[in-house]
Write a protein that holds these residues in place. Structure first.
Motif, PDB file in Angstrom:
ATOM      1  N   ASN A  99      37.124  30.077  27.602  1.00 20.49           N
ATOM      2  CA  ASN A  99      39.578  30.636  27.784  1.00 20.49           C
ATOM      3  C   ASN A  99      39.113  32.072  28.026  1.00 20.49           C
ATOM      4  OD1 ASN A  99      39.691  27.884  26.359  1.00 20.49           O
ATOM      5  ND2 ASN A  99      39.184  29.818  23.879  1.00 20.49           N
ATOM      6  N   THR A 100      38.571  31.737  29.535  1.00 25.43           N
ATOM      7  CA  THR A 100      38.339  32.798  30.610  1.00 25.43           C
ATOM      8  C   THR A 100      38.150  32.382  32.305  1.00 25.43           C
ATOM      9  OG1 THR A 100      38.484  34.892  31.182  1.00 25.43           O
ATOM     10  CG2 THR A 100      36.738  33.880  30.411  1.00 25.43           C
ATOM     11  N   ASP A 101      38.557  32.973  32.731  1.00 24.92           N
ATOM     12  CA  ASP A 101      38.343  32.670  34.558  1.00 24.92           C
ATOM     13  C   ASP A 101      37.548  33.613  35.175  1.00 24.92           C
ATOM     14  OD1 ASP A 101      40.293  33.633  35.136  1.00 24.92           O
ATOM     15  OD2 ASP A 101      41.119  32.647  36.369  1.00 24.92           O
ATOM     16  N   HIS A 102      37.028  34.451  34.717  1.00 26.08           N
ATOM     17  CA  HIS A 102      35.899  35.930  35.054  1.00 26.08           C
ATOM     18  C   HIS A 102      34.894  34.974  35.554  1.00 26.08           C
ATOM     19  CE1 HIS A 102      38.473  38.895  34.613  1.00 26.08           C
ATOM     20  NE2 HIS A 102      39.007  38.277  33.673  1.00 26.08           N
ATOM     21  N   ARG A 105      36.723  27.116  32.126  1.00 29.62           N
ATOM     22  CA  ARG A 105      37.809  27.503  32.014  1.00 29.62           C
ATOM     23  C   ARG A 105      38.331  27.145  29.931  1.00 29.62           C
ATOM     24  NH1 ARG A 105      42.197  31.075  33.053  1.00 29.62           N
ATOM     25  NH2 ARG A 105      43.647  30.743  31.089  1.00 29.62           N
ATOM     26  N   GLU A 131      37.090  40.103  29.580  1.00 27.26           N
ATOM     27  CA  GLU A 131      38.384  39.614  29.786  1.00 27.26           C
ATOM     28  C   GLU A 131      39.010  41.044  29.937  1.00 27.26           C
ATOM     29  OE1 GLU A 131      39.503  37.565  26.970  1.00 27.26           O
ATOM     30  OE2 GLU A 131      37.920  35.893  26.810  1.00 27.26           O
ATOM     31  N   ARG A 153      36.937  37.163  39.272  1.00 22.79           N
ATOM     32  CA  ARG A 153      37.600  36.383  38.974  1.00 22.79           C
ATOM     33  C   ARG A 153      36.999  34.697  39.244  1.00 22.79           C
ATOM     34  NH1 ARG A 153      41.888  37.606  35.346  1.00 22.79           N
ATOM     35  NH2 ARG A 153      42.617  35.411  35.852  1.00 22.79           N
TER      36      ARG A 153
END
Length: 114
Positions: free
Chosen positions: A103-106, A99, A111, A24
């Protein structure tokens, strides 16, 4: 006191490396912050800090380098703090942009694998 100082540098370094290896983005940023704190403590401790000594040379007194504080470690750490703050701000802006786009912070884009 030296063992506490060395242990704190070791714990900060170990925690920072562990967080950098996470997937992350926020954890990677926190790991970089912890590593920068460890490096600042290392530089600060390696400078042989003097307590109670004046940082400026008095022209009326004969010069002896042991009678004055060394300003270089403090200047290096202060510069590193400013650069670390700017780098953290840049990373946070990049985190928000990533982000918003994905739409993710990986880091790897996966996800829900944690």
């Amino acid at each position: 006191m030296e063992i506490v100082f060395a242990l704190s540098i070791g714990v900060l370094t170990g925690s920072g490396v562990w967080l950098i290896l996470r997937s992350r983005t926020f954890q990677v940023i926190m790991g970089l912050l912890l590593l920068s704190y460890a490096v600042n403590l290392f530089i600060f401790g390696g400078g042989l800090l003097s307590v109670g000594l004046p940082p400026l040379i008095d022209p009326d007194v004969a010069f002896n380098s042991e009678d004055y504080a060394n300003p270089v470690p403090q200047a290096l750490v202060l510069t590193a703090i400013v650069i670390g703050f700017a780098t953290t701000a840049l990373f946070l802006v990049l985190l928000l942009a990533q982000r918003g786009l994905t739409n993710t912070d990986h880091v790897d884009g996966s996800e829900g694998k944690e």
